[in-house]
Design an enzyme around this catalytic site. Structure first.
Site, mmCIF file in Angstrom:
data_model
loop_
_atom_site.group_PDB
_atom_site.id
_atom_site.type_symbol
_atom_site.label_atom_id
_atom_site.label_comp_id
_atom_site.label_asym_id
_atom_site.label_seq_id
_atom_site.Cartn_x
_atom_site.Cartn_y
_atom_site.Cartn_z
ATOM 1 N N ARG A 160 0.811 -1.217 0.000
ATOM 2 C CA ARG A 160 0.000 0.000 0.000
ATOM 3 C C ARG A 160 0.849 1.274 0.000
ATOM 4 N NH1 ARG A 160 -3.505 -0.109 5.277
ATOM 5 N NH2 ARG A 160 -3.672 -2.301 4.705
ATOM 6 N N LYS A 199 4.678 -20.501 6.260
ATOM 7 C CA LYS A 199 4.013 -21.023 7.439
ATOM 8 C C LYS A 199 3.581 -19.849 8.325
ATOM 9 C CE LYS A 199 7.872 -21.674 10.654
ATOM 10 N NZ LYS A 199 7.347 -20.992 11.825
ATOM 11 N N HIS A 202 11.588 -23.364 5.292
ATOM 12 C CA HIS A 202 12.949 -23.002 4.897
ATOM 13 C C HIS A 202 13.990 -24.008 5.389
ATOM 14 C CE1 HIS A 202 12.786 -21.029 8.913
ATOM 15 N NE2 HIS A 202 14.081 -21.287 8.941
ATOM 16 N N LYS A 225 17.870 -26.121 3.474
ATOM 17 C CA LYS A 225 19.237 -26.089 3.984
ATOM 18 C C LYS A 225 20.036 -27.259 3.429
ATOM 19 C CE LYS A 225 18.178 -23.685 8.319
ATOM 20 N NZ LYS A 225 19.054 -22.528 8.080
ATOM 21 N N ASP A 271 4.943 -23.441 16.371
ATOM 22 C CA ASP A 271 5.865 -22.620 15.604
ATOM 23 C C ASP A 271 6.983 -23.438 14.961
ATOM 24 O OD1 ASP A 271 6.817 -20.110 14.646
ATOM 25 O OD2 ASP A 271 8.322 -20.059 16.238
ATOM 26 N N HIS A 305 9.043 -27.753 11.052
ATOM 27 C CA HIS A 305 10.471 -28.038 10.909
ATOM 28 C C HIS A 305 10.859 -29.410 11.465
ATOM 29 C CE1 HIS A 305 10.575 -23.966 9.713
ATOM 30 N NE2 HIS A 305 10.810 -23.412 10.882
ATOM 31 N N LYS A 318 13.188 -21.283 23.190
ATOM 32 C CA LYS A 318 13.821 -19.970 23.084
ATOM 33 C C LYS A 318 14.598 -19.678 24.359
ATOM 34 C CE LYS A 318 10.574 -18.030 19.761
ATOM 35 N NZ LYS A 318 11.582 -17.949 18.700
#
EC number: 1.1.1.49
Length: 513
Positions: free
Chosen positions: A67, A175, A205, A209, A262, A267, A365
């Protein structure tokens, strides 16, 4: 070299030599969401790197849709800055000038039909000016909530279908592919109403790899490993994706999603499928997908969940020499939320090859370090002709595939310590991509974008894989949602105590990468 029609074929361009790089034919890439971090840090630099490696056609075009009140030159400046800052390969003016000739920008909003008509006009012009041949890929680097309206607009404007049989249109989806099995099915239905499944490319992704693709070479190009790649020799498998940073300003987005949705659903389950699948008849996309689907169909969560799974939230702690605030102190995160930043689960693969071998998947994390790896831990030798004192420092043999950051493979085994006495302890043989090969590995998005333009779907999950992954994961998500709290763990540690207890119940322990 003579071909079947008696015409001469340049042997350097013989399609049968799979070692030669494949170059995309005439085409363009349209990116929705060009103002986002993914486009700026990954997609635009990957396009330049492909051009720099000579893998894009001379008339390639890159179109941004947003936009913003930008001209083509303004958008080219944005791409230039992103390339300068994030490209993997050196910046070359000649490459940039050629790429910039095909950069266009279309101003618009997703719900505005006129905007998509303008996009259609731009693509038609590029077909003439740049020779893109009516071949266009649409990259939806946007929230999944915006997929339906964009897909509908692509359909209404005629952009989803080429004007002739020799033209192609493809869609690329980032995703998350839904948030549970039901939503994934609904999303797949929405996408497939506009684009047939063979023209849908779901980006994971990790599958782009080099080290993930090397699992196939490691397994199927070497007789050394195949005989022991089964339950007769393997005790268990650990698949880890650890991050050493917290939410870093993404607390509002992350709340309600969590580590399992996530990372594990996409993955880690894809890594499991590649590790556990049977040898495909060939490396064609359909054969690879068939074997992955077989494995995922045979995979289920081990029970009871109270003993075979763990979840946690990080609290304040130290990441090296830096003090890190806890999750509940992150701006935008609901202090009453049970959304996990750490998740560990136990899976069983009910096949002849893997029956009785637990697969442990974990992600989190603010852990001890950033690392992604697949560790195959082998059973101990049934008989050791040594005194206990000779082997007290000997652990279990292990084959560790390092996906990131130090890409390579490590084999851990026992060896005699030099000296007059017999003493055996663990040593490692190490293969490192950085040391073994002179050329640096391409970024995952380079490989995946090129595969989209080539129409090569081997590294992209299909509908069945996505839905089977959610079918596997949904029960533990429902269990966690039904009550209880996520266990605390200190930032910089390797997760909550409950995760260690989960392993200790079976006499095992987590690796410390």
């Amino acid at each position: 070299m003579a071909a079947t029609d008696d015409t001469w074929v340049n042997p350097l361009r013989d399609n049968r030599d799979k070692r030669l790089p494949r170059i995309a034919g005439p085409c363009s890439l349209v990116i929705f969401g060009v103002t986002g971090d993914l486009a700026r840090k990954k997609l635009m630099p990957a396009v330049y790197d492909l051009a720099n490696r000579g893998l894009l056609p001379p008339g390639f075009a890159l179109i941004g849709f947003a936009r913003r009140d930008w001209s083509d030159e303004d958008f080219a400046g944005v791409v230039h800055d992103a390339v300068r800052q994030h490209a993997r390969t050196p910046f070359r003016e000649s490459v940039w000038d050629r790429l910039a000739e095909g950069i266009r920008f279309v101003r618009g909003t997703f719900d505005n039909t006129d905007s998509f008509d303008a996009l259609a006009t731009t693509l038609s012009s590029l077909d003439v000016e740049r020779g893109t041949g009516g071949n266009h890929a649409f990259y939806l680097s946007i929230p999944p909530s915006s997929f339906p309206v964009v897909l509908e607009q692509l359909s209404k404007s005629g952009l989803a279908a080429g004007e002739s049989a020799d033209q192609w249109r493809r869609v690329v989806i980032e995703k998350p592919f839904g948030h549970d099995l039901q939503s994934a099915k609904e999303l797949n239905e929405v996408v497939n109403r506009v684009f047939p499944e063979d023209r849908v490319f779901r980006i994971d992704h990790y599958l782009g790899k080099e080290t993930v693709q090397n699992i196939l070479a490691l397994r199927f190009a070497n007789q050394l490993f195949d005989p022991i790649w089964n339950s007769h020799y393997v005790d268990h498998v650990q698949i880890t994706m650890a991050e050493d940073i917290g939410l870093a300003g993404r607390a509002g987005y992350y709340d309600g999603i969590g580590a399992a949705r996530d990372v594990i659903q996409n993955h880690l389950l894809q890594l499991l499928a590649i590790t556990a699948m049977e040898e495909p008849v060939s490396f064609s996309p359909s054969e690879l997908q068939t074997e992955k689907i077989k494995v995922l169909s045979a995979t289920k969560l081990a029970e009871p969940f109270a003993e075979t799974a763990a979840r946690g939230q990080y609290t304040s702690g130290w990441q090296g020499s830096q003090k890190v605030e806890g999750l509940k102190e992150e701006e935008g995160f609901d202090t009453e939320s049970n959304t996990e930043t750490y998740a560990a689960i136990t899976l069983e693969v009910d096949t002849r090859r893997w029956g009785g071998v637990p697969f442990y998947l974990r992600t989190g994390k603010s852990l001890g370090r950033r690392v992604t790896e697949i560790a195959m831990i082998f059973k101990r030798a049934p008989h050791l002709p040594f005194d206990a004192t000779m082997t007290e420092e000997l652990g279990q043999n292990a084959l560790v595939i390092r996906v990131q950051p130090d890409e390579g493979v490590t084999l851990r085994f026992g060896s005699k310590v030099p000296g007059s006495s017999m003493q055996v302890r663990d040593v490692s043989m190490d293969f490192s991509y950085g040391q073994a090969f002179t050329e640096s590995s391409p970024e995952a998005y380079e490989r995946l974008i090129l595969d989209v333009l080539l129409g090569e779907p081997s590294l992209f999950p299909v509908n069945a894989e996505v839905e089977l992954s959610w079918k596997i994961l949904d029960p533990i998500l429902d269990y966690w949602a039904s009550g209880g709290e996520a266990d605390p763990y200190q930032a910089g540690s390797w997760g909550p105590d409950s995760a260690n207890e989960m392993m200790e119940r079976t006499g095992r322990e987590w690796r410390r990468p």
